[in-house]
Design an enzyme around this catalytic site. Structure first.
Site, PDB file in Angstrom:
ATOM      1  N   CYS A   1     103.375 -35.694   5.368  1.00 53.05           N
ATOM      2  CA  CYS A   1     104.099 -35.371   4.135  1.00 53.05           C
ATOM      3  C   CYS A   1     105.541 -35.010   4.503  1.00 53.05           C
ATOM      4  CB  CYS A   1     103.417 -34.211   3.402  1.00 53.05           C
ATOM      5  SG  CYS A   1     103.623 -32.612   4.223  1.00 53.05           S
TER       6      CYS A   1
ATOM      7  N   CYS B   1     105.767 -31.695   6.643  1.00 55.65           N
ATOM      8  CA  CYS B   1     105.352 -31.907   8.034  1.00 55.65           C
ATOM      9  C   CYS B   1     106.334 -32.809   8.763  1.00 55.65           C
ATOM     10  CB  CYS B   1     103.936 -32.472   8.086  1.00 55.65           C
ATOM     11  SG  CYS B   1     102.683 -31.258   7.620  1.00 55.65           S
TER      12      CYS B   1
ATOM     13  N   HIS C   1      98.729 -27.834   6.907  1.00 56.52           N
ATOM     14  CA  HIS C   1      98.498 -29.219   7.297  1.00 56.52           C
ATOM     15  C   HIS C   1      98.284 -29.354   8.808  1.00 56.52           C
ATOM     16  CE1 HIS C   1     100.423 -31.094   3.449  1.00 56.52           C
ATOM     17  NE2 HIS C   1      99.404 -30.287   3.185  1.00 56.52           N
TER      18      HIS C   1
ATOM     19  N   GLU D   1      99.496 -31.356  11.106  1.00 57.50           N
ATOM     20  CA  GLU D   1     100.672 -31.466  11.969  1.00 57.50           C
ATOM     21  C   GLU D   1     101.291 -30.091  12.210  1.00 57.50           C
ATOM     22  OE1 GLU D   1     100.850 -34.992   8.986  1.00 57.50           O
ATOM     23  OE2 GLU D   1     100.053 -32.957   9.064  1.00 57.50           O
TER      24      GLU D   1
END
Length: 145
Positions: free
Chosen positions: A97, A100, A69, A71
């Site tokens: 999410c 993250c 992801h 992040e």
């Protein structure tokens, strides 16, 4: 008219998202401290690995596990280049999410600015509240750039 800082960095996060290689969600993240960009990240595979846009998705339980992801990639870039993330603000195109969220909390962020609420996780919101991380929605739409 000059954009205010949150909108400025959110526009940059949308530009970063254009590098994403998983079309399930084009997500970009810009880590900022004191109005200076520290690192950026987008959804993509680990270095040297095939990307979704090349070989397709690797789905497990409805999630593409091929990509890292945005992040997390921004945090990894900070680690690779010796940049502290303490007291930084991630500007993210989508609400982080839960995985993250936990990584951002441990990276020392104090504020998260996001645009799109995507798969809101109540546990993630609770983690942010307990950690004292401010969550701000900046509803800049991709087309508003």
């Amino acid at each position: 008219m000059r954009p205010e800082w949150d909108s400025y960095f959110m526009k940059i996060a949308y530009a970063v998202s254009e590098r994403s290689t998983c079309d399930r969600a084009y997500v970009g993240c810009v880590l900022v401290r004191e109005k200076r960009i520290l690192t950026t990240g987008f959804n993509g595979s680990p270095a040297g690995q095939a990307h979704c846009d090349e070989t397709g998705h690797l789905l497990v339980d409805g999630h593409c596990v091929r990509t890292i992801h945005a992040e997390t990639n921004a945090i990894i870039q900070a680690a690779l280049h010796g940049v502290s993330t303490r007291d930084s603000t991630p500007y993210v195109t989508h609400l982080p999410c839960i995985q993250c969220t936990k990584a951002l909390i441990n990276a020392g962020v104090r504020r998260i600015v996001y645009s799109t609420a995507y798969r809101t996780d109540e546990n993630a919101l609770d983690f942010l509240r307990v950690a004292g991380v401010e969550l701000v929605q900046n509803e800049l739409l991709h087309g508003d750039q």
